[in-house]
Design a protein around this motif. Structure first.
Motif, PDB file in Angstrom:
ATOM      1  N   ALA A   1       0.823  -1.210   0.000  1.00  0.00           N
ATOM      2  CA  ALA A   1       0.000   0.000   0.000  1.00  0.00           C
ATOM      3  C   ALA A   1       0.859   1.263   0.000  1.00  0.00           C
ATOM      4  CB  ALA A   1      -0.940  -0.008   1.210  1.00  0.00           C
ATOM      5  N   GLY A   2       1.888   1.301   0.828  1.00  0.00           N
ATOM      6  CA  GLY A   2       2.734   2.492   0.902  1.00  0.00           C
ATOM      7  C   GLY A   2       3.506   2.745  -0.379  1.00  0.00           C
ATOM      8  N   ASP A   3       3.955   1.680  -1.021  1.00  0.00           N
ATOM      9  CA  ASP A   3       4.689   1.831  -2.287  1.00  0.00           C
ATOM     10  C   ASP A   3       3.753   2.340  -3.383  1.00  0.00           C
ATOM     11  OD1 ASP A   3       6.741   0.758  -0.835  1.00  0.00           O
ATOM     12  OD2 ASP A   3       6.677  -1.206  -1.811  1.00  0.00           O
ATOM     13  N   LEU A   4       2.538   1.802  -3.410  1.00  0.00           N
ATOM     14  CA  LEU A   4       1.578   2.209  -4.432  1.00  0.00           C
ATOM     15  C   LEU A   4       1.258   3.694  -4.317  1.00  0.00           C
ATOM     16  CD1 LEU A   4      -0.245   1.184  -6.733  1.00  0.00           C
ATOM     17  CD2 LEU A   4      -2.016   0.765  -5.011  1.00  0.00           C
ATOM     18  N   THR A   5       1.192   4.189  -3.098  1.00  0.00           N
ATOM     19  CA  THR A   5       0.841   5.593  -2.871  1.00  0.00           C
ATOM     20  C   THR A   5       2.034   6.520  -3.033  1.00  0.00           C
ATOM     21  OG1 THR A   5      -0.886   4.904  -1.321  1.00  0.00           O
ATOM     22  CG2 THR A   5      -0.180   7.211  -1.217  1.00  0.00           C
ATOM     23  N   HIS A   6       3.194   6.122  -2.526  1.00  0.00           N
ATOM     24  CA  HIS A   6       4.313   7.061  -2.392  1.00  0.00           C
ATOM     25  C   HIS A   6       5.523   6.734  -3.275  1.00  0.00           C
ATOM     26  CE1 HIS A   6       2.285   8.931   0.990  1.00  0.00           C
ATOM     27  NE2 HIS A   6       2.119   7.728   1.536  1.00  0.00           N
ATOM     28  N   HIS A   7       5.639   5.509  -3.767  1.00  0.00           N
ATOM     29  CA  HIS A   7       6.834   5.121  -4.525  1.00  0.00           C
ATOM     30  C   HIS A   7       6.418   4.329  -5.766  1.00  0.00           C
ATOM     31  CE1 HIS A   7       9.206   6.424  -1.105  1.00  0.00           C
ATOM     32  NE2 HIS A   7       8.472   5.655  -0.336  1.00  0.00           N
ATOM     33  N   ARG A   8       5.771   4.986  -6.681  1.00  0.00           N
ATOM     34  CA  ARG A   8       5.227   4.298  -7.849  1.00  0.00           C
ATOM     35  C   ARG A   8       6.325   3.706  -8.742  1.00  0.00           C
ATOM     36  NH1 ARG A   8       0.004   4.365  -8.992  1.00  0.00           N
ATOM     37  NH2 ARG A   8      -1.387   5.600  -7.676  1.00  0.00           N
ATOM     38  N   GLU A   9       7.560   4.234  -8.601  1.00  0.00           N
ATOM     39  CA  GLU A   9       8.652   3.682  -9.399  1.00  0.00           C
ATOM     40  C   GLU A   9       9.183   2.367  -8.831  1.00  0.00           C
ATOM     41  OE1 GLU A   9      10.614   6.360  -6.309  1.00  0.00           O
ATOM     42  OE2 GLU A   9       8.773   6.313  -7.496  1.00  0.00           O
ATOM     43  N   SER A  10       8.746   2.002  -7.627  1.00  0.00           N
ATOM     44  CA  SER A  10       9.230   0.770  -7.004  1.00  0.00           C
ATOM     45  C   SER A  10       8.517  -0.444  -7.596  1.00  0.00           C
ATOM     46  CB  SER A  10       8.997   0.823  -5.492  1.00  0.00           C
ATOM     47  OG  SER A  10       7.609   0.809  -5.202  1.00  0.00           O
ATOM     48  N   TYR A  11       9.080  -1.621  -7.332  1.00  0.00           N
ATOM     49  CA  TYR A  11       8.502  -2.872  -7.814  1.00  0.00           C
ATOM     50  C   TYR A  11       7.799  -3.593  -6.670  1.00  0.00           C
ATOM     51  CZ  TYR A  11      11.466  -2.295 -11.939  1.00  0.00           C
ATOM     52  OH  TYR A  11      12.057  -1.813 -13.075  1.00  0.00           O
ATOM     53  N   SER A  12       6.828  -4.402  -7.024  1.00  0.00           N
ATOM     54  CA  SER A  12       6.210  -5.277  -6.038  1.00  0.00           C
ATOM     55  C   SER A  12       7.238  -6.285  -5.546  1.00  0.00           C
ATOM     56  CB  SER A  12       5.027  -6.022  -6.670  1.00  0.00           C
ATOM     57  OG  SER A  12       4.613  -7.090  -5.837  1.00  0.00           O
ATOM     58  N   PRO A  13       7.215  -6.647  -4.248  1.00  0.00           N
ATOM     59  CA  PRO A  13       8.089  -7.727  -3.778  1.00  0.00           C
ATOM     60  C   PRO A  13       7.830  -9.055  -4.485  1.00  0.00           C
ATOM     61  CG  PRO A  13       7.205  -6.496  -1.926  1.00  0.00           C
ATOM     62  CD  PRO A  13       6.467  -6.020  -3.140  1.00  0.00           C
ATOM     63  N   LEU A  14       6.706  -9.143  -5.213  1.00  0.00           N
ATOM     64  CA  LEU A  14       6.360 -10.378  -5.929  1.00  0.00           C
ATOM     65  C   LEU A  14       6.812 -10.354  -7.381  1.00  0.00           C
ATOM     66  CD1 LEU A  14       2.712 -10.938  -4.618  1.00  0.00           C
ATOM     67  CD2 LEU A  14       4.891 -11.462  -3.517  1.00  0.00           C
ATOM     68  N   HIS A  15       7.431  -9.256  -7.809  1.00  0.00           N
ATOM     69  CA  HIS A  15       7.861  -9.121  -9.198  1.00  0.00           C
ATOM     70  C   HIS A  15       9.036 -10.067  -9.481  1.00  0.00           C
ATOM     71  CE1 HIS A  15       8.099  -7.101 -13.031  1.00  0.00           C
ATOM     72  NE2 HIS A  15       9.388  -6.846 -12.867  1.00  0.00           N
ATOM     73  N   THR A  16       9.031 -10.676 -10.668  1.00  0.00           N
ATOM     74  CA  THR A  16      10.069 -11.684 -10.956  1.00  0.00           C
ATOM     75  C   THR A  16      10.872 -11.421 -12.226  1.00  0.00           C
ATOM     76  OG1 THR A  16       8.471 -13.068 -12.159  1.00  0.00           O
ATOM     77  CG2 THR A  16       8.774 -13.522  -9.803  1.00  0.00           C
ATOM     78  N   VAL A  17      10.555 -10.381 -12.972  1.00  0.00           N
ATOM     79  CA  VAL A  17      11.231 -10.170 -14.255  1.00  0.00           C
ATOM     80  C   VAL A  17      11.964  -8.836 -14.241  1.00  0.00           C
ATOM     81  CG1 VAL A  17      10.954  -9.997 -16.755  1.00  0.00           C
ATOM     82  CG2 VAL A  17       9.460 -11.529 -15.443  1.00  0.00           C
ATOM     83  N   ASN A  18      13.290  -8.918 -14.227  1.00  0.00           N
ATOM     84  CA  ASN A  18      14.150  -7.735 -14.411  1.00  0.00           C
ATOM     85  C   ASN A  18      13.649  -6.473 -13.674  1.00  0.00           C
ATOM     86  OD1 ASN A  18      16.380  -6.369 -15.399  1.00  0.00           O
ATOM     87  ND2 ASN A  18      15.336  -5.738 -17.276  1.00  0.00           N
ATOM     88  N   PRO A  19      13.784  -6.430 -12.352  1.00  0.00           N
ATOM     89  CA  PRO A  19      14.540  -7.350 -11.495  1.00  0.00           C
ATOM     90  C   PRO A  19      13.657  -8.446 -10.898  1.00  0.00           C
ATOM     91  CG  PRO A  19      13.906  -5.437 -10.225  1.00  0.00           C
ATOM     92  CD  PRO A  19      13.375  -5.209 -11.621  1.00  0.00           C
ATOM     93  N   ASN A  20      14.297  -9.538 -10.520  1.00  0.00           N
ATOM     94  CA  ASN A  20      13.619 -10.595  -9.778  1.00  0.00           C
ATOM     95  C   ASN A  20      13.687 -10.244  -8.294  1.00  0.00           C
ATOM     96  OD1 ASN A  20      12.621 -12.908  -8.627  1.00  0.00           O
ATOM     97  ND2 ASN A  20      14.032 -14.309  -9.653  1.00  0.00           N
ATOM     98  N   MET A  21      12.556  -9.829  -7.743  1.00  0.00           N
ATOM     99  CA  MET A  21      12.529  -9.366  -6.353  1.00  0.00           C
ATOM    100  C   MET A  21      12.404 -10.503  -5.343  1.00  0.00           C
ATOM    101  SD  MET A  21      12.738  -6.024  -6.329  1.00  0.00           S
ATOM    102  CE  MET A  21      12.061  -5.572  -4.729  1.00  0.00           C
TER     103      MET A  21
END
Length: 289
Positions: A121-141
């Motif tokens: 929730a905080g990333d979606l609101t304040h850090h839109r350039e960040s990736y979900s911790p569930l993201h797996t493609v370039n970068p694999n989080m």
């Protein structure tokens, strides 16, 4: 004197890409860097177990996962906070964590991947350039998230009263406490008006690293009198630079946490469960110290 640690963390299987910057913050607000070097994750673990207190360590990995995924891993139970999530994740193998992520993402195959890999929730609101911790493609989080959370749980198991993980309430005496701060170097650079894209790779990367190194002390208002001793290493390696930037964030927090953007009352329940990236407020380094 406060011990300062900045970490650019890697969950890579060969365990060679984590960088650790260490130093001390003097009473006058000066950050003296002792070293910046690559370490293994186990070295980082033991460094913080034994680091002199009080200390602030800024760590570049997600301290939690999106609420829906946390509940999925907990078999639809409702974890109370990050510590509950750490316990669940630490009971899994890396393969089980990846399988859990895949099963969660595959629940609604008709949705775009960006919606099946929700952000916190905080990333979606304040850090839109960040990736979900569930993201797996370039970068694999996933490896970074899994290995980082496992380390948080190990610290918690080892010395539960030693750690303060904002926004969770601290325990133990302040003078004996290590604050573990989730911090993204790029987000910190953005917040203080320095280049936060294009300094890792590309035609202008070296020029932008020079810009960051040349303006970091003034922009952050953290004096760095011996930055020159690590300047060449930071120019040569962006992970080294990120560790130094993280250490500056840790020093700024040690000086005055109120200059950082904290979750408000409505955001706090999600932040306490999912984690929160701490960066200075836009006006955090304007005006008097």
């Amino acid at each position: 004197m406060t011990t300062i640690i900045g970490v650019d963390f890697s969950g890579h299987r060969d365990d060679r890409n984590t960088w650790l910057a260490s130093g001390s913050l003097a009473d006058d607000g000066t950050l003296l860097l002792d070293s910046v070097q690559p370490v293994r994750r186990d070295d980082l673990y033991h460094t913080l177990v034994h680091v002199p207190t009080p200390a602030v360590a800024a760590l570049d990995f997600p301290f939690g996962v999106p609420r829906a995924f946390a509940e999925f891993l907990s078999h639809q139970q409702s974890p109370r906070d990050m510590a509950d999530v750490w316990q669940v994740v630490s009971g899994l193998t890396a393969a089980e964590f990846v399988d859990g992520r895949d099963a969660f993402v595959d629940q609604q195959p008709g949705l775009p991947l960006s919606e099946r890999e929700p952000k916190r929730a905080g990333d979606l609101t304040h850090h839109r350039e960040s990736y979900s911790p569930l993201h797996t493609v370039n970068p694999n989080m996933l490896p970074m998230t899994f290995e980082g959370i496992k380390m948080l749980q190990r610290w918690q198991d080892e010395q539960p009263s030693r750690w303060h993980v904002p926004p969770l309430e601290p325990t133990g005496a302040p003078s004996e406490r290590v604050t573990l701060l989730e911090l993204m170097p790029g987000a910190l650079l953005k917040s203080i008006g320095l280049p936060y894209k294009g300094y890792k790779k590309g035609r202008s990367a070296l020029e932008r690293r020079d810009q960051i190194l040349g303006a970091l002390a003034e922009a952050s208002r953290v004096a760095l009198p011996n930055l020159d001793r690590v300047r060449m290493a930071c120019r040569a390696n962006d992970d080294c630079l990120d560790a130094v930037v993280a250490s500056v964030g840790a020093a700024a927090w040690a000086r005055d946490p109120s200059r950082f953007h904290h979750p408000n009352r409505d955001e706090l329940p999600d932040a306490a469960l999912e984690g929160w990236i701490y960066v200075p407020r836009r006006d955090g380094f304007n005006g008097s110290a």
